[in-house]
Write a protein that holds these residues in place. Structure first.
Motif, PDB file in Angstrom:
ATOM      1  N   GLU A 115       1.885   9.751  -3.797  1.00 24.94           N
ATOM      2  CA  GLU A 115       1.414   8.854  -4.851  1.00 24.94           C
ATOM      3  C   GLU A 115       1.816   9.366  -6.233  1.00 24.94           C
ATOM      4  OE1 GLU A 115      -2.703   7.922  -4.322  1.00 24.94           O
ATOM      5  OE2 GLU A 115      -2.298   6.648  -2.579  1.00 24.94           O
ATOM      6  N   ASN A 116       2.259  10.621  -6.309  1.00 27.84           N
ATOM      7  CA  ASN A 116       2.772  11.173  -7.560  1.00 27.84           C
ATOM      8  C   ASN A 116       4.306  11.224  -7.590  1.00 27.84           C
ATOM      9  OD1 ASN A 116       0.137  11.987  -8.709  1.00 27.84           O
ATOM     10  ND2 ASN A 116       0.067  13.282  -6.883  1.00 27.84           N
ATOM     11  N   ILE A 117       4.948  10.658  -6.553  1.00 24.57           N
ATOM     12  CA  ILE A 117       6.413  10.726  -6.480  1.00 24.57           C
ATOM     13  C   ILE A 117       7.011   9.318  -6.449  1.00 24.57           C
ATOM     14  CG2 ILE A 117       8.400  11.627  -5.190  1.00 24.57           C
ATOM     15  CD1 ILE A 117       6.580  13.843  -4.140  1.00 24.57           C
ATOM     16  N   THR A 118       6.935   8.626  -5.316  1.00 24.70           N
ATOM     17  CA  THR A 118       7.496   7.271  -5.235  1.00 24.70           C
ATOM     18  C   THR A 118       6.420   6.208  -5.073  1.00 24.70           C
ATOM     19  OG1 THR A 118       7.731   7.211  -2.822  1.00 24.70           O
ATOM     20  CG2 THR A 118       9.549   8.184  -4.087  1.00 24.70           C
ATOM     21  N   TYR A 119       5.196   6.618  -4.834  1.00 22.83           N
ATOM     22  CA  TYR A 119       4.059   5.760  -4.505  1.00 22.83           C
ATOM     23  C   TYR A 119       4.284   5.055  -3.173  1.00 22.83           C
ATOM     24  CZ  TYR A 119       0.306   2.394  -4.497  1.00 22.83           C
ATOM     25  OH  TYR A 119      -0.790   1.658  -4.123  1.00 22.83           O
ATOM     26  N   SER A 120       5.225   4.116  -3.108  1.00 21.70           N
ATOM     27  CA  SER A 120       5.457   3.398  -1.851  1.00 21.70           C
ATOM     28  C   SER A 120       6.954   3.255  -1.613  1.00 21.70           C
ATOM     29  CB  SER A 120       4.807   2.015  -1.886  1.00 21.70           C
ATOM     30  OG  SER A 120       5.381   1.215  -2.903  1.00 21.70           O
ATOM     31  N   ALA A 121       7.296   2.951  -0.374  1.00 19.02           N
ATOM     32  CA  ALA A 121       8.683   2.610  -0.051  1.00 19.02           C
ATOM     33  C   ALA A 121       8.954   1.174  -0.488  1.00 19.02           C
ATOM     34  CB  ALA A 121       8.916   2.766   1.452  1.00 19.02           C
ATOM     35  N   PRO A 122      10.217   0.798  -0.706  1.00 22.40           N
ATOM     36  CA  PRO A 122      10.532  -0.548  -1.185  1.00 22.40           C
ATOM     37  C   PRO A 122       9.974  -1.641  -0.264  1.00 22.40           C
ATOM     38  CG  PRO A 122      12.461   0.869  -1.317  1.00 22.40           C
ATOM     39  CD  PRO A 122      11.421   1.634  -0.576  1.00 22.40           C
ATOM     40  N   ALA A 123       9.278  -2.594  -0.858  1.00 22.58           N
ATOM     41  CA  ALA A 123       8.627  -3.642  -0.071  1.00 22.58           C
ATOM     42  C   ALA A 123       9.638  -4.472   0.718  1.00 22.58           C
ATOM     43  CB  ALA A 123       7.802  -4.548  -0.997  1.00 22.58           C
ATOM     44  N   ILE A 124      10.730  -4.831   0.080  1.00 20.30           N
ATOM     45  CA  ILE A 124      11.695  -5.700   0.761  1.00 20.30           C
ATOM     46  C   ILE A 124      12.390  -4.948   1.892  1.00 20.30           C
ATOM     47  CG2 ILE A 124      13.677  -5.241  -0.759  1.00 20.30           C
ATOM     48  CD1 ILE A 124      12.558  -8.593   0.822  1.00 20.30           C
ATOM     49  N   SER A 125      12.577  -3.635   1.725  1.00 20.84           N
ATOM     50  CA  SER A 125      13.174  -2.839   2.803  1.00 20.84           C
ATOM     51  C   SER A 125      12.201  -2.704   3.971  1.00 20.84           C
ATOM     52  CB  SER A 125      13.574  -1.456   2.278  1.00 20.84           C
ATOM     53  OG  SER A 125      14.579  -1.573   1.288  1.00 20.84           O
ATOM     54  N   GLN A 126      10.912  -2.634   3.678  1.00 22.62           N
ATOM     55  CA  GLN A 126       9.939  -2.635   4.762  1.00 22.62           C
ATOM     56  C   GLN A 126      10.012  -3.925   5.559  1.00 22.62           C
ATOM     57  OE1 GLN A 126       5.903  -1.209   3.968  1.00 22.62           O
ATOM     58  NE2 GLN A 126       6.613  -0.398   1.989  1.00 22.62           N
ATOM     59  N   ALA A 169       0.852  -1.183   0.000  1.00 20.96           N
ATOM     60  CA  ALA A 169       0.000   0.000   0.000  1.00 20.96           C
ATOM     61  C   ALA A 169       0.888   1.232   0.000  1.00 20.96           C
ATOM     62  CB  ALA A 169      -0.909  -0.010   1.225  1.00 20.96           C
ATOM     63  N   SER A 170       0.402   2.348  -0.499  1.00 17.50           N
ATOM     64  CA  SER A 170       1.260   3.516  -0.686  1.00 17.50           C
ATOM     65  C   SER A 170       1.822   4.038   0.631  1.00 17.50           C
ATOM     66  CB  SER A 170       0.502   4.624  -1.411  1.00 17.50           C
ATOM     67  OG  SER A 170      -0.574   5.089  -0.632  1.00 17.50           O
ATOM     68  N   ASP A 171       1.103   3.842   1.734  1.00 17.99           N
ATOM     69  CA  ASP A 171       1.628   4.308   3.022  1.00 17.99           C
ATOM     70  C   ASP A 171       2.429   3.244   3.748  1.00 17.99           C
ATOM     71  OD1 ASP A 171      -0.618   2.800   3.381  1.00 17.99           O
ATOM     72  OD2 ASP A 171      -1.577   4.121   4.850  1.00 17.99           O
ATOM     73  N   GLY A 172       2.607   2.083   3.134  1.00 18.48           N
ATOM     74  CA  GLY A 172       3.378   1.013   3.744  1.00 18.48           C
ATOM     75  C   GLY A 172       2.503  -0.190   4.032  1.00 18.48           C
ATOM     76  N   SER A 173       3.125  -1.334   4.204  1.00 19.04           N
ATOM     77  CA  SER A 173       2.358  -2.535   4.518  1.00 19.04           C
ATOM     78  C   SER A 173       1.752  -2.421   5.905  1.00 19.04           C
ATOM     79  CB  SER A 173       3.247  -3.779   4.440  1.00 19.04           C
ATOM     80  OG  SER A 173       4.158  -3.813   5.533  1.00 19.04           O
ATOM     81  N   ALA A 174       0.655  -3.112   6.125  1.00 24.90           N
ATOM     82  CA  ALA A 174       0.022  -3.107   7.445  1.00 24.90           C
ATOM     83  C   ALA A 174       0.984  -3.633   8.501  1.00 24.90           C
ATOM     84  CB  ALA A 174      -1.255  -3.944   7.408  1.00 24.90           C
ATOM     85  N   ALA A 175       1.792  -4.630   8.127  1.00 25.12           N
ATOM     86  CA  ALA A 175       2.743  -5.202   9.087  1.00 25.12           C
ATOM     87  C   ALA A 175       3.834  -4.202   9.453  1.00 25.12           C
ATOM     88  CB  ALA A 175       3.362  -6.473   8.510  1.00 25.12           C
ATOM     89  N   PHE A 176       4.311  -3.432   8.469  1.00 22.10           N
ATOM     90  CA  PHE A 176       5.341  -2.428   8.755  1.00 22.10           C
ATOM     91  C   PHE A 176       4.789  -1.347   9.673  1.00 22.10           C
ATOM     92  CE2 PHE A 176       7.484   1.593   7.972  1.00 22.10           C
ATOM     93  CZ  PHE A 176       8.829   1.237   8.096  1.00 22.10           C
ATOM     94  N   ILE A 177       3.613  -0.845   9.350  1.00 20.38           N
ATOM     95  CA  ILE A 177       3.008   0.214  10.165  1.00 20.38           C
ATOM     96  C   ILE A 177       2.784  -0.272  11.589  1.00 20.38           C
ATOM     97  CG2 ILE A 177       0.886   1.562  10.462  1.00 20.38           C
ATOM     98  CD1 ILE A 177       0.820   1.764   7.362  1.00 20.38           C
ATOM     99  N   GLN A 178       2.329  -1.514  11.733  1.00 21.01           N
ATOM    100  CA  GLN A 178       2.101  -2.044  13.078  1.00 21.01           C
ATOM    101  C   GLN A 178       3.417  -2.207  13.830  1.00 21.01           C
ATOM    102  OE1 GLN A 178      -1.066  -2.494  14.379  1.00 21.01           O
ATOM    103  NE2 GLN A 178       0.158  -2.572  16.275  1.00 21.01           N
ATOM    104  N   ALA A 179       4.485  -2.572  13.126  1.00 20.53           N
ATOM    105  CA  ALA A 179       5.790  -2.706  13.779  1.00 20.53           C
ATOM    106  C   ALA A 179       6.269  -1.371  14.337  1.00 20.53           C
ATOM    107  CB  ALA A 179       6.817  -3.268  12.799  1.00 20.53           C
ATOM    108  N   VAL A 180       6.035  -0.286  13.583  1.00 24.28           N
ATOM    109  CA  VAL A 180       6.396   1.050  14.072  1.00 24.28           C
ATOM    110  C   VAL A 180       5.557   1.413  15.289  1.00 24.28           C
ATOM    111  CG1 VAL A 180       6.450   3.513  13.510  1.00 24.28           C
ATOM    112  CG2 VAL A 180       7.185   1.828  11.795  1.00 24.28           C
ATOM    113  N   ILE A 181       4.252   1.168  15.215  1.00 22.88           N
ATOM    114  CA  ILE A 181       3.365   1.463  16.340  1.00 22.88           C
ATOM    115  C   ILE A 181       3.800   0.704  17.590  1.00 22.88           C
ATOM    116  CG2 ILE A 181       1.005   1.159  17.212  1.00 22.88           C
ATOM    117  CD1 ILE A 181       0.060   1.677  14.310  1.00 22.88           C
ATOM    118  N   ASP A 182       4.071  -0.576  17.429  1.00 23.86           N
ATOM    119  CA  ASP A 182       4.480  -1.406  18.571  1.00 23.86           C
ATOM    120  C   ASP A 182       5.813  -0.938  19.146  1.00 23.86           C
ATOM    121  OD1 ASP A 182       2.199  -2.905  18.190  1.00 23.86           O
ATOM    122  OD2 ASP A 182       3.234  -4.563  17.159  1.00 23.86           O
TER     123      ASP A 182
END
Length: 383
Positions: free
Chosen positions: A259-270, A64-77
């Motif tokens: 969404e008009n620049i990079t769309y999302s951060a690299p999936a594998i880096s997330q 997803a453009s704001d990051g995977s749900a798992a990545f976002i949850q890891a930051v929150i945790d």
């Protein structure tokens, strides 16, 4: 066709010392490169191996453009467990390094002519990004005699009706200063009173040597936009992964822009970032101890050289060395140092001319044997 077909601001571009240093560091053989904040450390093998397995498992597509749900949850945790701060998923977004998030934020909050306060010495992209977004940088100096703490009265005087934000960077690049909780609280109080944002660059948050880091969001949660990532604390500079944490309305606007620049951060880096955050207690101390040892060594060597001076380094991976006794400015000193010793540092002028031009920034990004060779050469210089 010639350069005058470029945008007018680039037809006669201003000097970019950091860019020139970076090019020199990568192109010239035989240098002892203590310039750019790109450590010699290789990303921990456990992170690499997990990312490899994740790539084989299919994490090679867009998230997803704001990051995977798992990545976002890891930051929150991570923030809940480490700092007792609670954020919602719509406040967090993955970015292509911390500076990507900051640029998105400038684009989101600045109208032409809006002012952004930066404390000097400052990481040079702040000023450029503000100007690219149509804003006006307002520089407030900090001084070595004060431990490079931002003085509240000077900050207050810089506030105008056009002030939209204050950029805060602690632990600081280039000085290594760590703002006290008292300083953070005063900045927060001013921002709240004047209803301005605090853009808190916390990329060096874990590189605090003799104290405990407290995020700015602790002091001004409604005003603070936090930027951090994995480059420094986890030795992951080349993975280009970071995150921003902002009020929902800012995060949603950043999403529209990105969404008009990079769309999302690299999936594998997330995926690598998820593993890093989930194992932070094991991984971070190994990196922090390396830089603490190296900067202690730098301090010892500087103290033994009569034409150099260095205060206490409380964080980051840098030493901001005072060269005033050489009677040279930072560019002239850095040039002489390079020509006579083949040691490359960054002139303090790159971080602002008011308080930077009688310093140079040395990055402790090489092992102690390299630092020893560098200082063995430096101590032979005469002025």
């Amino acid at each position: 066709m010639d350069r005058f077909k470029l945008a007018k601001k680039y037809q006669e571009p201003a000097e970019n010392i950091m860019m020139n240093i970076g090019t020199l560091a990568k192109s010239k053989e035989g240098l002892l490169d203590l310039s750019i904040g790109d450590p010699d450390l290789i990303t921990d093998e456990r992170i690499i191996n997990q990312a490899f397995e994740d790539a084989k498992a299919g994490h090679t597509r867009y998230t997803a453009s704001d990051g995977s749900a798992a990545f976002i949850q890891a930051v929150i945790d991570h923030y809940k467990n480490r700092y007792h701060l609670d954020f919602s998923a719509d406040q967090v977004r993955a970015t292509v390094g911390a500076m990507h998030g900051m640029y998105l934020t400038f684009l989101a909050i600045l109208d032409p002519g809006d002012e952004v306060i930066i404390h000097e010495p400052y990481f040079s992209p702040y000023k450029d990004q503000i100007e690219l977004a149509g804003g006006v940088p307002v520089i407030v100096p900090t001084y070595e005699k004060d431990g490079f703490q931002l003085e509240a009265a000077m900050l207050e005087r810089a506030i105008t009706s056009r002030t939209k934000a204050i950029v805060v960077n602690s632990p600081n690049n280039p000085t290594g200063a760590v703002f006290s909780q008292e300083t953070f609280q005063k900045i927060a109080d001013i921002a709240i009173e004047h209803e301005v944002f605090i853009l808190s660059d916390e990329i060096y948050e874990e590189l605090v040597f003799d104290d405990t880091f407290t995020p700015m969001a602790t002091f001004a949660p409604e005003n603070t936009i936090t930027f951090s990532g994995f480059s420094k604390s986890f030795a992951m500079t080349g993975w280009r992964i970071g995150y921003m944490i902002a009020p929902t309305y800012v995060s949603e606007t950043a999403k529209l822009i990105n969404e008009n620049i990079t769309y999302s951060a690299p999936a594998i880096s997330q995926q690598a970032g998820i593993y890093a955050l989930n194992h932070a207690n094991e991984l971070i101390p190994e990196v922090v101890n390396v830089f603490k040892e190296r900067l202690n060594y730098v301090k010892q060597r500087v103290d033994a050289i009569d034409f150099l001076h260095l205060g206490e380094v409380k964080g980051s991976m840098y030493a901001f060395i005072n060269i005033v006794d050489t009677q040279l400015d930072s560019v002239a000193f850095s040039k002489k140092l390079l020509e006579e010793t083949q040691v490359l540092v960054v002139p303090g002028k790159a971080f602002g001319v008011t308080t930077g031009n009688h310093h140079v920034r040395l990055a402790a990004t090489q092992k102690i044997s390299v630092l020893k060779e560098a200082f063995d050469r430096i101590e032979q210089m005469t002025f």
